[in-house]
Design an enzyme around this catalytic site. Structure first.
Site, mmCIF file in Angstrom:
data_model
loop_
_atom_site.group_PDB
_atom_site.id
_atom_site.type_symbol
_atom_site.label_atom_id
_atom_site.label_comp_id
_atom_site.label_asym_id
_atom_site.label_seq_id
_atom_site.Cartn_x
_atom_site.Cartn_y
_atom_site.Cartn_z
ATOM 1 N N TRP A 102 3.339 1.006 -2.447
ATOM 2 C CA TRP A 102 3.500 2.378 -1.958
ATOM 3 C C TRP A 102 3.193 3.383 -3.049
ATOM 4 C CZ3 TRP A 102 2.837 2.025 2.818
ATOM 5 C CH2 TRP A 102 3.459 1.054 3.601
ATOM 6 N N ASP A 172 9.675 9.072 -3.626
ATOM 7 C CA ASP A 172 9.625 8.447 -2.301
ATOM 8 C C ASP A 172 10.927 7.660 -2.145
ATOM 9 O OD1 ASP A 172 9.183 6.846 -0.080
ATOM 10 O OD2 ASP A 172 7.223 6.100 -0.733
ATOM 11 N N LYS A 196 13.253 3.286 8.079
ATOM 12 C CA LYS A 196 13.916 2.222 7.355
ATOM 13 C C LYS A 196 15.428 2.356 7.479
ATOM 14 C CE LYS A 196 9.768 1.279 5.955
ATOM 15 N NZ LYS A 196 9.038 1.802 4.826
HETATM 16 C C1 LIG Z 1 7.553 2.043 4.599
HETATM 17 C C2 LIG Z 1 7.297 2.809 3.365
HETATM 18 C C3 LIG Z 1 6.248 3.750 3.277
HETATM 19 C C4 LIG Z 1 5.288 3.986 4.404
HETATM 20 O O1 LIG Z 1 5.901 4.707 5.392
HETATM 21 P P1 LIG Z 1 5.088 5.219 6.690
HETATM 22 O O2 LIG Z 1 6.127 6.085 7.343
HETATM 23 O O3 LIG Z 1 4.755 3.992 7.482
HETATM 24 O O4 LIG Z 1 3.900 5.954 6.245
HETATM 25 C C5 LIG Z 1 6.112 4.457 2.102
HETATM 26 N N1 LIG Z 1 6.943 4.257 1.070
HETATM 27 C C6 LIG Z 1 7.948 3.366 1.114
HETATM 28 C C7 LIG Z 1 8.843 3.201 -0.058
HETATM 29 C C8 LIG Z 1 8.162 2.615 2.268
HETATM 30 O O5 LIG Z 1 9.159 1.734 2.304
#
Ligand SMILES: *Cc1c(COP(=O)(O)O)cnc(C)c1O
Length: 361
Positions: A102, A172, A196
């Site tokens: 990511w 993030d 998540k």
């Molecule tokens: C799942 C995830 C993403 C991607 O998220 P989307 O909403 O599918 O774009 C980005 N960063 C992390 C840390 C993730 O766990």
């Protein structure tokens, strides 16, 4: 009805109490004669839902008044571009730490808009640790400093934040939002895909310090400019109405049933300790992450044999422990134990692992 223990990395389990409440209110939300799915986002009643979600998030996460909360679409991945477009505007430079897929994707996106300095990476050991950061290697004139706080695929988390001084720290937090208290004041921007640990898929939450809004590059699409959404209370266009409602129910659950983020953190530590202790004492299974950087949310583990991994996943699935297959880049297994996974679920998994070890050891 029979429900499984779902260890999916995302979309993932939601608290059962939340699903029941949503089911109860499905056809008639608070006497309105409508489902939340059917409401105009401009209606007064929907206004109470989105405002309620925001004020609960502010309360639960202790978000200061000089930060905006934005409810957006496009997933965390859309913010990979929105971040440089909104922030890489003074010196057109940013620092990134690469701790997994990511962070790598976010970094690749930023390179399209300016100069990117990769401060450190843990790619050499399949991202099984968080690299030690030396502030003397940070760019003095970066517009921001970027980290991926919890690395969903590899199962690592920052226990200590980089000291970036006056340079805004951007994180993030897709896979750790609401899992423990976070000091928002340490960050310029925090953002997360909701699927998540917060709500079903479809919502992205951006928490951004006010002075970082309004400087976007001229080329920035209107929909990617944080100012557009900050100025319109996340209602410039149709927001992900139902997902915001679900996030509100999850926040009510955290506040009223769990008792806030300190309590949530305690519960998450208890669950993770149980699993890591088992892994550390097992002769068959082992965790793939160095102990000091282990995530509370995502726990990758392996045996020494591909065959045994496959057998374990198959038998676990039959017993109602689903989505335990690891990410293709790590192999083996991964148990994602987000907020909604009850302690009993982790206990049952550990008991099953012990039995499997006995039968196959
Ligand atoms: C799942 C995830 C993403 C991607 O998220 P989307 O909403 O599918 O774009 C980005 N960063 C992390 C840390 C993730 O766990």
């Amino acid at each position: 009805m029979s429900r499984v223990y779902n260890f999916s990395a995302g979309p993932s389990m939601l608290p059962e109490a939340v699903l029941r409440k949503a089911a109860e209110e499905m056809l008639d939300y608070e006497g309105s004669g409508q489902s939340v799915m059917e409401m105009s986002h401009r209606s007064k009643i929907y206004g109470t839902i989105i405002q309620g979600a925001e004020s609960l998030l502010r309360e639960v996460m202790n978000i200061p008044d000089n930060y905006k909360v934005l409810f957006l679409q496009g997933g965390a991945s859309t913010q990979f571009a929105a971040i440089p477009m909104n922030l890489m505007t003074k010196n057109k430079k940013a620092d990134y730490v690469i701790t997994g897929q990511w962070a790598k994707k976010a970094c690749a996106e930023a390179k399209k808009y300016g100069e990117v300095n990769v401060v450190a990476s843990s790619a050499d050991k399949t991202f099984s640790y968080i690299p030690k950061l030396d502030p003397s290697t940070f760019s003095k004139d970066a517009d921001y400093f970027y980290i991926c706080m919890n690395n969903t695929i590899y199962g690592t988390v920052y226990h200590e934040l980089p000291d970036t001084g006056d340079i805004p720290l951007v994180a993030d937090i897709s896979s750790c939002i609401l899992s423990c208290p976070i000091d928002v004041t340490k960050f310029g921007v925090l953002y997360a895909g909701a699927q998540k640990n917060m709500a079903p898929a479809g919502l992205t939450v951006v928490i951004v310090r006010e002075d970082l809004i309004g400087n976007a590059m001229d080329i920035t699409p209107t929909m990617l400019d944080w100012k557009t959404h900050a100025d319109n209370g996340s209602m410039y266009n149709t927001p992900p109405c139902y997902t915001i409602y679900m996030a509100k129910l999850v926040l009510e659950w955290i506040k009223n049933e769990v008792g806030g983020l300190d309590k949530m953190y305690e519960l998450n530590q208890k669950k993770a300790d149980l699993l890591y202790n088992f892994l550390d004492n097992s002769k068959m299974f082992r965790g793939t992450v160095v102990p000091e950087d282990r995530s509370l949310m995502n726990v990758p583990f392996v045996t020494d044999s591909e065959e045994l991994n496959a057998k374990f996943i198959k038998e676990a699935t039959e017993k109602g422990f689903v989505n335990l297959k690891g990410h293709r880049t790590v192999g083996g297994m991964r148990a994602s134990i987000y907020n909604a996974m009850p302690y009993e679920g982790v206990k049952a998994l550990v008991d099953f692992m012990a039995e499997f070890e006995k039968n196959n050891g």
